[in-house]
Design a protein around this motif. Structure first.
Motif, PDB file in Angstrom:
ATOM      1  N   GLU A 309       0.659  -1.175   0.095  1.00 40.98           N
ATOM      2  CA  GLU A 309       0.036  -0.131  -0.079  1.00 40.98           C
ATOM      3  C   GLU A 309       0.781   1.247   0.057  1.00 40.98           C
ATOM      4  O   GLU A 309       1.758   1.441   0.791  1.00 40.98           O
ATOM      5  N   VAL A 310       0.601   2.209  -0.995  1.00 42.02           N
ATOM      6  CA  VAL A 310       1.195   3.463  -1.013  1.00 42.02           C
ATOM      7  C   VAL A 310       0.280   4.545  -0.583  1.00 42.02           C
ATOM      8  O   VAL A 310      -0.897   4.446  -1.270  1.00 42.02           O
ATOM      9  N   SER A 311       0.207   5.303   0.413  1.00 41.86           N
ATOM     10  CA  SER A 311      -0.593   6.246   0.883  1.00 41.86           C
ATOM     11  C   SER A 311      -0.095   7.461   0.862  1.00 41.86           C
ATOM     12  O   SER A 311       1.096   7.711   1.377  1.00 41.86           O
ATOM     13  N   MET A 312      -0.751   8.554   0.640  1.00 39.91           N
ATOM     14  CA  MET A 312      -0.106  10.035   0.793  1.00 39.91           C
ATOM     15  C   MET A 312      -1.395  11.036   1.518  1.00 39.91           C
ATOM     16  O   MET A 312      -2.313  10.872   1.142  1.00 39.91           O
ATOM     17  N   LEU A 322      -3.167   0.220  -3.841  1.00 41.06           N
ATOM     18  CA  LEU A 322      -2.818  -0.998  -3.470  1.00 41.06           C
ATOM     19  C   LEU A 322      -2.281  -1.764  -4.864  1.00 41.06           C
ATOM     20  O   LEU A 322      -2.881  -1.698  -5.806  1.00 41.06           O
ATOM     21  N   ARG A 323      -1.126  -2.534  -4.535  1.00 36.09           N
ATOM     22  CA  ARG A 323      -0.696  -3.503  -5.441  1.00 36.09           C
ATOM     23  C   ARG A 323      -0.395  -4.873  -4.783  1.00 36.09           C
ATOM     24  O   ARG A 323      -0.051  -4.666  -3.409  1.00 36.09           O
ATOM     25  N   THR A 324      -0.568  -6.118  -5.524  1.00 36.96           N
ATOM     26  CA  THR A 324      -0.158  -7.106  -4.802  1.00 36.96           C
ATOM     27  C   THR A 324       1.169  -7.812  -5.333  1.00 36.96           C
ATOM     28  O   THR A 324       1.558  -7.599  -6.289  1.00 36.96           O
ATOM     29  N   VAL A 325       1.775  -8.846  -4.414  1.00 36.70           N
ATOM     30  CA  VAL A 325       2.972  -9.100  -4.721  1.00 36.70           C
ATOM     31  C   VAL A 325       2.904 -10.731  -4.199  1.00 36.70           C
ATOM     32  O   VAL A 325       2.459 -10.977  -3.013  1.00 36.70           O
ATOM     33  N   THR A 326       3.058 -11.577  -5.280  1.00 38.04           N
ATOM     34  CA  THR A 326       3.296 -13.121  -4.662  1.00 38.04           C
ATOM     35  C   THR A 326       4.793 -13.421  -4.605  1.00 38.04           C
ATOM     36  O   THR A 326       5.632 -13.286  -5.193  1.00 38.04           O
ATOM     37  N   VAL A 327       4.583 -13.944  -2.969  1.00 37.23           N
ATOM     38  CA  VAL A 327       6.036 -14.495  -2.638  1.00 37.23           C
ATOM     39  C   VAL A 327       6.182 -16.049  -2.965  1.00 37.23           C
ATOM     40  O   VAL A 327       5.322 -16.684  -2.472  1.00 37.23           O
ATOM     41  N   VAL A 328       7.126 -16.423  -3.832  1.00 34.07           N
ATOM     42  CA  VAL A 328       7.199 -17.892  -3.944  1.00 34.07           C
ATOM     43  C   VAL A 328       8.834 -18.390  -3.750  1.00 34.07           C
ATOM     44  O   VAL A 328       9.548 -17.319  -3.626  1.00 34.07           O
TER      45      VAL A 328
END
Length: 329
Positions: A309-312, A322-328
Protein backbone atom coordinates in the motif's frame (compact mmCIF):
# COMPACT_ATOMS: atom_id res chain seq x y z
CA UNK A 1 19.63 62.94 2.70
CA UNK A 2 18.21 66.15 1.31
CA UNK A 3 14.79 64.54 0.92
CA UNK A 4 14.80 63.23 4.50
CA UNK A 5 15.57 66.71 5.82
CA UNK A 6 12.46 68.20 4.21
CA UNK A 7 9.37 68.98 6.24
CA UNK A 8 6.57 66.44 5.87
CA UNK A 9 4.40 68.89 3.96
CA UNK A 10 7.29 69.45 1.49
CA UNK A 11 7.82 65.77 0.67
CA UNK A 12 6.18 64.44 -2.45
CA UNK A 13 5.05 60.81 -2.89
CA UNK A 14 7.66 58.08 -3.43
CA UNK A 15 6.73 55.82 -6.33
CA UNK A 16 8.30 52.52 -7.29
CA UNK A 17 10.29 52.73 -10.52
CA UNK A 18 8.95 49.52 -12.02
CA UNK A 19 10.40 50.34 -15.44
CA UNK A 20 14.02 50.23 -14.26
CA UNK A 21 13.90 48.22 -11.03
CA UNK A 22 12.60 44.75 -10.30
CA UNK A 23 10.67 43.97 -7.08
CA UNK A 24 12.68 43.00 -4.03
CA UNK A 25 13.60 39.33 -3.93
CA UNK A 26 12.38 36.97 -1.23
CA UNK A 27 14.27 37.16 2.03
CA UNK A 28 17.56 35.22 1.89
CA UNK A 29 18.47 33.96 5.35
CA UNK A 30 22.10 33.56 6.43
CA UNK A 31 23.74 32.08 9.50
CA UNK A 32 25.39 34.49 11.94
CA UNK A 33 28.91 33.11 11.44
CA UNK A 34 31.01 31.92 8.53
CA UNK A 35 31.30 32.80 4.87
CA UNK A 36 28.17 32.85 2.73
CA UNK A 37 27.98 32.92 -1.06
CA UNK A 38 24.65 33.77 -2.71
CA UNK A 39 24.11 33.33 -6.46
CA UNK A 40 22.21 36.30 -7.89
CA UNK A 41 21.23 34.70 -11.20
CA UNK A 42 17.56 35.16 -10.34
CA UNK A 43 17.89 38.93 -10.74
CA UNK A 44 16.96 40.54 -14.06
CA UNK A 45 19.86 41.59 -16.23
CA UNK A 46 21.84 43.08 -17.66
CA UNK A 47 21.44 46.09 -15.35
CA UNK A 48 23.96 48.79 -14.41
CA UNK A 49 22.89 48.91 -10.77
CA UNK A 50 21.37 46.72 -8.09
CA UNK A 51 20.28 47.34 -4.53
CA UNK A 52 20.69 45.22 -1.42
CA UNK A 53 19.77 45.63 2.20
CA UNK A 54 20.84 43.72 5.30
CA UNK A 55 18.65 43.00 8.29
CA UNK A 56 20.22 41.77 11.51
CA UNK A 57 18.45 39.75 14.18
CA UNK A 58 20.17 38.94 17.46
CA UNK A 59 19.88 39.02 21.22
CA UNK A 60 20.98 41.42 23.91
CA UNK A 61 24.02 39.18 24.54
CA UNK A 62 24.93 38.62 20.88
CA UNK A 63 26.09 41.24 18.41
CA UNK A 64 26.63 40.78 14.68
CA UNK A 65 28.65 42.55 12.06
CA UNK A 66 29.68 42.14 8.42
CA UNK A 67 33.44 41.74 8.11
CA UNK A 68 33.56 41.83 4.33
CA UNK A 69 31.08 42.22 1.48
CA UNK A 70 32.07 41.66 -2.14
CA UNK A 71 30.11 41.36 -5.36
CA UNK A 72 31.33 39.41 -8.40
CA UNK A 73 30.05 40.75 -11.71
CA UNK A 74 30.83 40.54 -15.40
CA UNK A 75 29.94 42.46 -18.55
CA UNK A 76 26.74 41.35 -20.32
CA UNK A 77 26.95 38.68 -22.99
CA UNK A 78 24.19 40.40 -25.00
CA UNK A 79 21.98 43.48 -24.70
CA UNK A 80 19.07 41.19 -23.88
CA UNK A 81 17.87 37.62 -24.32
CA UNK A 82 14.35 36.36 -24.95
CA UNK A 83 12.90 32.87 -24.92
CA UNK A 84 9.68 30.94 -25.34
CA UNK A 85 8.78 27.33 -24.71
CA UNK A 86 6.29 25.17 -26.61
CA UNK A 87 5.43 21.53 -27.15
CA UNK A 88 7.18 19.93 -30.10
CA UNK A 89 4.84 20.10 -33.07
CA UNK A 90 2.56 22.66 -31.37
CA UNK A 91 4.22 26.06 -31.93
CA UNK A 92 0.93 27.98 -31.83
CA UNK A 93 -1.30 26.37 -29.18
CA UNK A 94 -4.95 27.40 -29.16
CA UNK A 95 -4.76 28.55 -25.53
CA UNK A 96 -1.73 30.70 -26.27
CA UNK A 97 0.49 28.74 -23.86
CA UNK A 98 1.89 25.22 -23.84
CA UNK A 99 -0.26 22.73 -21.94
CA UNK A 100 0.47 19.07 -21.26
CA UNK A 101 -0.62 16.28 -18.96
CA UNK A 102 1.02 16.58 -15.56
CA UNK A 103 3.30 13.66 -14.77
CA UNK A 104 3.79 12.64 -18.40
CA UNK A 105 7.14 12.99 -20.16
CA UNK A 106 6.78 15.59 -22.91
CA UNK A 107 9.07 16.87 -25.65
CA UNK A 108 9.54 20.65 -25.54
CA UNK A 109 11.11 23.26 -27.80
CA UNK A 110 12.97 26.13 -26.16
CA UNK A 111 13.61 29.00 -28.58
CA UNK A 112 16.13 31.71 -27.67
CA UNK A 113 17.06 34.95 -29.41
CA UNK A 114 19.57 37.48 -28.08
CA UNK A 115 19.91 41.11 -29.10
CA UNK A 116 23.26 42.73 -29.95
CA UNK A 117 23.23 46.52 -30.33
CA UNK A 118 26.23 47.55 -28.24
CA UNK A 119 29.83 47.06 -29.30
CA UNK A 120 32.20 44.67 -27.59
CA UNK A 121 29.62 42.11 -26.46
CA UNK A 122 31.10 38.61 -26.02
CA UNK A 123 28.10 36.65 -27.17
CA UNK A 124 27.28 33.25 -25.71
CA UNK A 125 28.20 29.63 -26.32
CA UNK A 126 25.89 27.80 -23.97
CA UNK A 127 22.33 27.58 -22.67
CA UNK A 128 21.11 26.47 -19.26
CA UNK A 129 17.46 25.49 -18.79
CA UNK A 130 15.88 24.83 -15.40
CA UNK A 131 13.64 21.76 -15.63
CA UNK A 132 11.48 19.59 -13.37
CA UNK A 133 13.32 16.38 -12.52
CA UNK A 134 16.04 15.00 -14.76
CA UNK A 135 15.55 15.99 -18.42
CA UNK A 136 16.92 14.36 -21.57
CA UNK A 137 18.48 16.21 -24.49
CA UNK A 138 17.10 15.66 -28.01
CA UNK A 139 18.76 18.15 -30.37
CA UNK A 140 20.13 21.66 -30.92
CA UNK A 141 19.10 23.81 -33.89
CA UNK A 142 20.27 27.23 -35.09
CA UNK A 143 19.67 29.76 -37.86
CA UNK A 144 16.84 30.66 -40.17
CA UNK A 145 15.51 28.26 -41.21
CA UNK A 146 16.47 26.21 -38.19
CA UNK A 147 18.97 23.44 -38.92
CA UNK A 148 20.49 20.86 -36.60
CA UNK A 149 23.87 21.61 -35.03
CA UNK A 150 25.98 19.14 -33.09
CA UNK A 151 26.66 20.59 -29.61
CA UNK A 152 30.18 20.36 -28.21
CA UNK A 153 28.88 19.00 -24.91
CA UNK A 154 25.69 18.44 -22.95
CA UNK A 155 25.37 18.31 -19.17
CA UNK A 156 22.26 16.84 -17.60
CA UNK A 157 21.56 17.16 -13.90
CA UNK A 158 18.66 16.83 -11.51
CA UNK A 159 16.64 19.90 -12.45
CA UNK A 160 18.81 21.35 -15.20
CA UNK A 161 19.98 20.95 -18.78
CA UNK A 162 23.12 22.67 -20.07
CA UNK A 163 24.03 22.68 -23.77
CA UNK A 164 27.43 24.03 -24.88
CA UNK A 165 28.44 25.02 -28.41
CA UNK A 166 31.74 27.04 -28.35
CA UNK A 167 32.45 25.96 -31.93
CA UNK A 168 29.22 27.80 -32.92
CA UNK A 169 29.42 30.83 -30.62
CA UNK A 170 26.48 33.21 -31.09
CA UNK A 171 27.27 36.93 -31.58
CA UNK A 172 24.19 38.00 -33.53
CA UNK A 173 20.41 37.80 -33.23
CA UNK A 174 19.93 34.41 -34.86
CA UNK A 175 17.34 32.09 -33.32
CA UNK A 176 18.51 29.05 -31.37
CA UNK A 177 16.35 26.11 -30.36
CA UNK A 178 16.96 23.42 -27.75
CA UNK A 179 14.70 20.36 -27.97
CA UNK A 180 14.48 18.28 -24.80
CA UNK A 181 12.22 15.98 -22.82
CA UNK A 182 11.00 16.66 -19.28
CA UNK A 183 8.14 15.65 -17.00
CA UNK A 184 6.16 18.52 -15.39
CA UNK A 185 5.06 17.52 -11.89
CA UNK A 186 2.94 20.52 -10.89
CA UNK A 187 0.13 22.46 -12.55
CA UNK A 188 2.39 25.33 -13.67
CA UNK A 189 6.09 24.98 -14.47
CA UNK A 190 8.50 27.83 -15.18
CA UNK A 191 11.39 26.83 -17.47
CA UNK A 192 13.86 29.55 -16.51
CA UNK A 193 16.91 29.90 -18.74
CA UNK A 194 20.31 31.59 -18.92
CA UNK A 195 22.89 32.40 -21.57
CA UNK A 196 26.24 30.82 -20.69
CA UNK A 197 29.84 31.67 -21.52
CA UNK A 198 32.58 29.05 -21.29
CA UNK A 199 35.05 31.94 -21.12
CA UNK A 200 34.10 32.60 -17.51
CA UNK A 201 31.44 35.33 -17.65
CA UNK A 202 28.47 35.03 -15.32
CA UNK A 203 25.19 33.58 -16.66
CA UNK A 204 22.74 36.09 -18.15
CA UNK A 205 19.01 35.46 -17.60
CA UNK A 206 16.62 34.81 -20.48
CA UNK A 207 13.35 36.76 -20.33
CA UNK A 208 10.02 35.60 -21.81
CA UNK A 209 9.38 37.14 -25.20
CA UNK A 210 9.17 36.64 -28.94
CA UNK A 211 12.21 34.55 -29.80
CA UNK A 212 10.76 32.95 -32.93
CA UNK A 213 8.04 34.40 -35.16
CA UNK A 214 6.77 30.88 -35.87
CA UNK A 215 6.12 30.26 -32.14
CA UNK A 216 3.30 32.19 -30.45
CA UNK A 217 3.65 31.35 -26.75
CA UNK A 218 6.04 34.22 -25.84
CA UNK A 219 6.39 32.73 -22.35
CA UNK A 220 8.56 30.33 -20.36
CA UNK A 221 5.57 28.86 -18.49
CA UNK A 222 4.00 25.46 -19.20
CA UNK A 223 0.65 24.49 -17.70
CA UNK A 224 -0.66 21.02 -16.88
CA UNK A 225 -3.87 19.22 -16.09
CA UNK A 226 -5.38 18.83 -12.63
CA UNK A 227 -5.09 15.14 -11.76
CA UNK A 228 -4.91 12.93 -8.70
CA UNK A 229 -1.55 13.67 -7.03
CA UNK A 230 -0.61 10.01 -6.38
CA UNK A 231 -0.30 8.16 -9.68
CA UNK A 232 1.52 5.54 -11.72
CA UNK A 233 2.00 3.14 -8.80
CA UNK A 234 3.79 -0.02 -9.92
CA UNK A 235 5.05 -3.10 -8.07
CA UNK A 236 6.89 -6.29 -9.01
CA UNK A 237 4.21 -8.99 -9.36
CA UNK A 238 6.41 -11.87 -8.14
CA UNK A 239 9.12 -12.01 -5.47
CA UNK A 240 11.50 -14.94 -5.00
CA UNK A 241 13.55 -14.13 -1.86
CA UNK A 242 15.51 -17.36 -2.06
CA UNK A 243 17.05 -16.12 -5.31
CA UNK A 244 18.20 -12.85 -3.74
CA UNK A 245 15.28 -11.05 -5.39
CA UNK A 246 13.52 -7.89 -4.16
CA UNK A 247 10.12 -6.48 -5.05
CA UNK A 248 10.31 -2.95 -6.43
CA UNK A 249 7.46 -0.50 -5.85
CA UNK A 250 7.52 2.85 -7.64
CA UNK A 251 5.12 5.79 -7.58
CA UNK A 252 4.84 9.34 -8.77
CA UNK A 253 3.69 12.44 -6.86
CA UNK A 254 2.41 15.38 -8.90
CA UNK A 255 0.56 18.67 -8.45
CA UNK A 256 1.62 19.32 -4.85
CA UNK A 257 2.98 22.76 -3.95
CA UNK A 258 4.40 21.46 -0.64
CA UNK A 259 5.48 18.13 0.80
CA UNK A 260 2.92 15.57 1.98
CA UNK A 261 3.11 12.62 4.39
CA UNK A 262 3.80 9.39 2.49
CA UNK A 263 3.83 5.79 3.72
CA UNK A 264 4.68 2.58 1.88
CA UNK A 265 3.71 -0.55 3.86
CA UNK A 266 3.27 -4.31 3.41
CA UNK A 267 0.21 -6.23 4.65
CA UNK A 268 -0.77 -9.86 4.54
CA UNK A 269 -4.23 -10.82 3.25
CA UNK A 270 -5.69 -10.68 6.78
CA UNK A 271 -4.80 -6.96 6.95
CA UNK A 272 -1.95 -7.43 9.43
CA UNK A 273 0.89 -4.91 9.04
CA UNK A 274 4.13 -6.76 8.29
CA UNK A 275 6.63 -4.11 7.26
CA UNK A 276 6.85 -0.35 6.84
CA UNK A 277 9.12 0.39 3.86
CA UNK A 278 8.95 4.19 4.05
CA UNK A 279 7.35 6.84 6.23
CA UNK A 280 8.11 10.53 5.78
CA UNK A 281 7.53 13.75 3.86
CA UNK A 282 7.87 13.91 0.08
CA UNK A 283 7.19 16.47 -2.63
CA UNK A 284 6.60 16.14 -6.39
CA UNK A 285 8.80 13.52 -8.04
CA UNK A 286 9.14 9.83 -8.83
CA UNK A 287 10.20 7.47 -6.04
CA UNK A 288 11.10 3.81 -5.57
CA UNK A 289 11.14 1.49 -2.56
CA UNK A 290 12.13 -2.18 -2.33
CA UNK A 291 10.97 -5.13 -0.24
CA UNK A 292 13.17 -8.16 0.37
CA UNK A 293 10.37 -10.46 1.50
CA UNK A 294 11.00 -10.03 5.24
CA UNK A 295 8.76 -8.68 7.99
CA UNK A 296 9.55 -5.88 10.44
CA UNK A 297 11.65 -8.25 12.59
CA UNK A 298 13.78 -9.41 9.69
CA UNK A 299 12.10 -12.83 9.37
CA UNK A 300 11.23 -14.26 5.91
CA UNK A 301 7.51 -14.24 5.25
CA UNK A 302 5.75 -17.47 4.19
CA UNK A 303 4.94 -17.95 0.50
CA UNK A 304 1.68 -16.36 -0.56
CA UNK A 305 0.06 -13.14 -1.74
CA UNK A 306 0.84 -9.84 0.00
CA UNK A 307 -0.46 -6.31 -0.38
CA UNK A 308 1.74 -3.25 -0.93
CA UNK A 309 0.00 0.00 0.00
CA UNK A 310 1.20 3.49 -0.94
CA UNK A 311 -0.68 6.23 0.92
CA UNK A 312 -0.33 10.00 0.87
CA UNK A 313 -1.92 12.47 3.30
CA UNK A 314 -2.23 15.99 1.84
CA UNK A 315 -4.05 17.33 4.96
CA UNK A 316 -7.20 17.75 2.87
CA UNK A 317 -7.47 14.15 1.62
CA UNK A 318 -5.74 10.79 1.95
CA UNK A 319 -4.91 8.98 -1.30
CA UNK A 320 -4.24 5.22 -1.33
CA UNK A 321 -3.07 2.79 -3.98
CA UNK A 322 -2.81 -0.98 -3.51
CA UNK A 323 -0.74 -3.52 -5.44
CA UNK A 324 -0.23 -7.25 -4.82
CA UNK A 325 3.02 -9.22 -4.73
CA UNK A 326 3.22 -13.02 -4.79
CA UNK A 327 6.09 -14.48 -2.75
CA UNK A 328 7.39 -17.86 -3.99
CA UNK A 329 10.36 -19.97 -2.90
Amino acid sequence: EEYRNLEDWEKGPVRTDAANWSPWSNLLKAEAAGTLELPLDFLPGPRRYFQFRLQFEGTSQGAMQVDQLSVLYSLPLADGAFGEVALLGQPTPRAGVATTRTGRETTFTYDVRAEFHSEGLRGYDGIRIETPGRPSFVELLMGSPLSEVEPDSVRIGEGSLEVYFPSHRVRNDLTLRVVFKATPLVYSTLFRGWLLDTGGSLPQPIFPGDANREVSTNTLWVFGSLEEPLRDVRASPVLTPGMGDVAEVSYEIVQLMEEASVEVVVYDLSGRLLRRLFSGERGPGRYEESWDGRDGRGRPVPPGVYVLEVSMDTHTKVFRKLRTVTVVY
